[in-house]
Design an enzyme around this catalytic site. Structure first.
Site, PDB file in Angstrom:
ATOM      1  N   ASP A   1     -27.449   6.233 -17.049  1.00 34.09           N
ATOM      2  CA  ASP A   1     -26.682   7.343 -16.461  1.00 34.09           C
ATOM      3  C   ASP A   1     -25.656   6.803 -15.453  1.00 34.09           C
ATOM      4  O   ASP A   1     -25.999   6.010 -14.579  1.00 34.09           O
ATOM      5  CB  ASP A   1     -27.668   8.308 -15.771  1.00 34.09           C
TER       6      ASP A   1
ATOM      7  N   THR B   1     -23.906  15.153 -16.153  1.00 39.46           N
ATOM      8  CA  THR B   1     -24.993  14.539 -16.909  1.00 39.46           C
ATOM      9  C   THR B   1     -25.445  15.327 -18.140  1.00 39.46           C
ATOM     10  O   THR B   1     -25.494  14.785 -19.240  1.00 39.46           O
ATOM     11  CB  THR B   1     -26.187  14.290 -15.967  1.00 39.46           C
TER      12      THR B   1
ATOM     13  N   HIS C   1     -23.876   7.687  -6.621  1.00 39.69           N
ATOM     14  CA  HIS C   1     -23.659   8.866  -5.764  1.00 39.69           C
ATOM     15  C   HIS C   1     -23.835   8.488  -4.295  1.00 39.69           C
ATOM     16  O   HIS C   1     -23.048   8.871  -3.442  1.00 39.69           O
ATOM     17  CB  HIS C   1     -24.690   9.957  -6.089  1.00 39.69           C
TER      18      HIS C   1
ATOM     19  N   ASP D   1     -23.212   8.572 -19.829  1.00 42.36           N
ATOM     20  CA  ASP D   1     -22.653   9.930 -19.875  1.00 42.36           C
ATOM     21  C   ASP D   1     -21.321  10.065 -19.142  1.00 42.36           C
ATOM     22  O   ASP D   1     -20.566  10.998 -19.400  1.00 42.36           O
ATOM     23  CB  ASP D   1     -23.656  10.946 -19.324  1.00 42.36           C
TER      24      ASP D   1
END
Ligand code: AMP
Ligand code: ZN
Ligand code: ZN
Length: 422
Positions: free
Chosen positions: A48, A84, A210, A253
Site C-alpha cells: 500500500d 486505498t 502518511h 494502489d
C-alpha cells in the site's frame, strides 16, 4: 440458530487469527511435492502506498534482482480518487470506482441510508451489498480456479455470491512474515486443493508515508524492510523450486505526496460547517449540503486557488466521477500537497498535516505507484511505459487463462510486458 451480527464478525476475526484462514473447503496439507503443476498461477502483491520512486532512493537488492529478471513499468497510474479502497478494487475488477461502487474510503449511500468505512473491524467492508463489480478472485472461482487471499481490500466479503476458497478478515496484527508463510503453506497444498490466484497485502509504507512524508528517512527504512520481505518470499519459493513457475506481480494502489501545515484549506473560512456534512475529508472532499446545494457551491467555488470545486455531474469526464449515488453533491479537490480541514480539527493536532497524503488527481506524478512483475509469462529485464491500473484485471485474467467479466480495461498497454510465447 440465531447469530448476532456483531458476534459473528468478531468470531470470524477470531477464527482467522487463531485458527488459520477462513475457508470454503477443508485444507489438506500436501505430503508429496508436485512442483511442476504451477502453470497459470498468479501471486498479486500490494505494498500500500508504494510510490514509484521509492526504490531509487535507497538500497533495494531484492527488488532490483526481481526486476532484472522480470519487468518494470515507469509508474502505475491509479484511478480517481487515488485512495486505498477505490484503487485496490479498480485493480482487481478493471472498473472505475463509479462502476465498482467503492467511490471512496468513506461513503454515504442515500438508498441504503448507511455509511461505508474501512479499517480494522469495519463491518460494511464485509457486506456484499456495497460491491458492484466482479473481482478477479470471483472470476477465477466461477471458472473452477481456486483463489486464496492473504488480505486484499474486499477479499473478505462475499461478492456476486462468491468468496475466495480461503481468505482472511483484515487484521493488522498478523505479522508480515506470517502473511508470507501463509502463501507458502497454500502453495504446499496438493494440486487439486491448491489455488491459482493468490494475494498478499502490506500496509507499512502507506502508514509511514502518511506519518513522515514520502521523502522521509522512515519511508526509506520501510522500503528496505519491504525489500527484505520480498527477499524472504523469493528464498522460500526458490527452496521449493517453484520461483520460476509462478507469475508474481508486485504493485500498489497509489503513491504519496508530501503535505505541510502551511498548506491548509479551511472549509469554515468560507461556509458554516453546520450547513454541510463532510462525508470524506479528502483530499477529494465529499460534501453533502444540508441546505441548498447552490448556496454552498457558490461560496466554495472560487474560495481558494488550491481548491477545485465541482457540482456532481460536472466533474471532468476523464475522472469518471459523476455517476453514482455515493458521489456526494459537491466534490472539492485539493491541489497536490494541500490539505482540507476545519480550524478546530487543525488546531487540535496541526502536526498530523506535516507528512504525506494521497487521494489527489491521479495525473500527478506523485500519485504514481509501482508495477514490477516476474515469471514465465513475462519478459526478462524489460522496462516499459507507465499505464493505468485499470488494465491489470485483464492482464491477470490472461495469465490465469480465464475469461474476463465486463470491465473498462484491456491488454493493449500491458502486453508489451509479456514474453513472446504469450
Ligand atoms: P488509506 O486511508 O487510503 O491510506 O487506507 C489505508 C488503510 O486501509 C490501512 O491502513 C488499513 O487500515 C485499511 N485497510 C487495508 N486493507 C483493509 C481491509 N481488507 N479491510 C479493512 N481495512 C483495510
Ligand atoms: Zn493505500
Ligand atoms: Zn494511505
Amino acid at each position: 440458530m440465531f447469530f448476532n451480527k456483531n458476534y459473528l464478525i468478531g468470531h470470524l476475526i477470531y477464527m482467522s487469527v487463531f485458527l488459520g484462514p477462513l475457508s470454503c473447503s477443508k485444507p489438506v496439507r500436501s505430503l508429496n511435492d508436485d512442483g511442476n503443476k504451477f502453470e497459470n498461477t498468479v501471486l498479486l502483491i500490494s505494498f500500500d502506498g508504494f510510490k514509484w520512486d521509492y526504490i531509487d532512493k535507497t538500497e533495494t537488492p531484492n527488488f532490483d534482482e526481481f526486476i532484472s529478471e522480470g519487468v518494470k513499468a515507469q509508474g502505475l497510474i491509479p484511478p480517481f480518487p487515488s485512495k486505498t479502497f477505490p484503487s485496490h478494487i479498480t485493480l482487481v475488477t478493471g472498473r472505475h470506482p463509479s462502476k465498482h461502487g467503492i467511490v471512496s474510503n468513506r461513503m454515504f449511500d442515500s438508498f441504503f441510508n448507511e455509511y461505508y468505512y474501512i479499517g480494522q473491524n469495519s463491518k460494511p467492508v464485509l457486506n456484499s451489498k456495497w460491491y458492484e463489480a466482479e473481482p478477479i478472485w470471483v472470476t477465477a472461482e466461477k471458472q473452477g480456479k481456486k483463489s486464496m487471499t492473504m488480505f486484499w481490500p474486499a477479499s473478505e466479503a462475499e461478492i456476486m455470491g462468491t468468496r475466495p476458497t480461503e481468505y482472511f478478515v483484515y487484521d493488522e496484527s498478523i505479522s508480515n512474515i506470517s502473511r508470507i508463510n501463509q502463501i507458502i503453506k497454500w502453495l504446499d497444498y496438493p494440486v487439486d486443493e491448491r489455488g491459482k490466484f493468490f494475494s498478499l497485502y502490506f500496509s507499512d509504507l502507506d502508514t509511514q508515508g502518511h506519518r513522515f512524508g514520502p521523502n522521509s528517512i522512515e519511508v526509506q527504512r520501510t522500503t528496505e524492510n519491504m525489500d527484505d520481505l520480498i527477499g524472504q518470499l523469493v528464498r522460500s519459493l526458490k527452496e521449493k523450486n517453484i520461483y520460476d513457475s509462478i507469475n508474481i506481480i508486485i504493485t500498489t494502489d497509489h503513491g504519496m505526496a508530501s503535505t505541510s501545515q502551511d498548506s491548509m484549506i479551511f472549509l469554515d473560512d468560507y461556509i458554516d460547517l453546520n450547513n454541510i456534512e463532510v462525508v470524506d475529508w479528502g483530499p477529494a472532499c465529499a460534501i453533502l449540503p444540508k441546505v441548498n446545494v447552490d448556496s454552498i457551491f457558490s461560496k466554495l467555488a472560487d474560495a481558494h486557488p488550491m481548491l477545485d470545486v465541482y457540482k456532481k455531474g460536472e466533474l471532468p469526464d476523464e475522472l469518471h466521477y459523476n455517476d453514482h449515488n455515493r458521489i456526494q453533491p459537491i466534490i472539492a479537490i485539493a491541489k497536490e500537497h494541500w490539505s482540507i480541514s476545519s480550524r478546530t480539527s487543525f488546531e487540535n493536532n496541526p502536526e498530523r498535516f506535516n507528512g504525506g497524503n494521497h487521494g489527489y488527481y491521479s495525473t500527478y506524478e506523485s500519485m504514481r505507484g509501482i508495477f514490477f512483475a516476474r515469471g514465465p509469462a513475462f519478459k526478462k529485464g524489460f522496462k516499459g511505459a507507465g499505464f493505468s491500473s485499470i488494465h491489470l484485471y485483464e492482464l491477470m485474467c490472461h495469465l490465469l487463462k480465464i475469461v474476463p467479466a465486463d470491465n473498462d480495461g484491456n491488454l493493449d498497454s500491458t502486453k508489451i510486458y509479456l514474453s513472446q510465447k504469450q
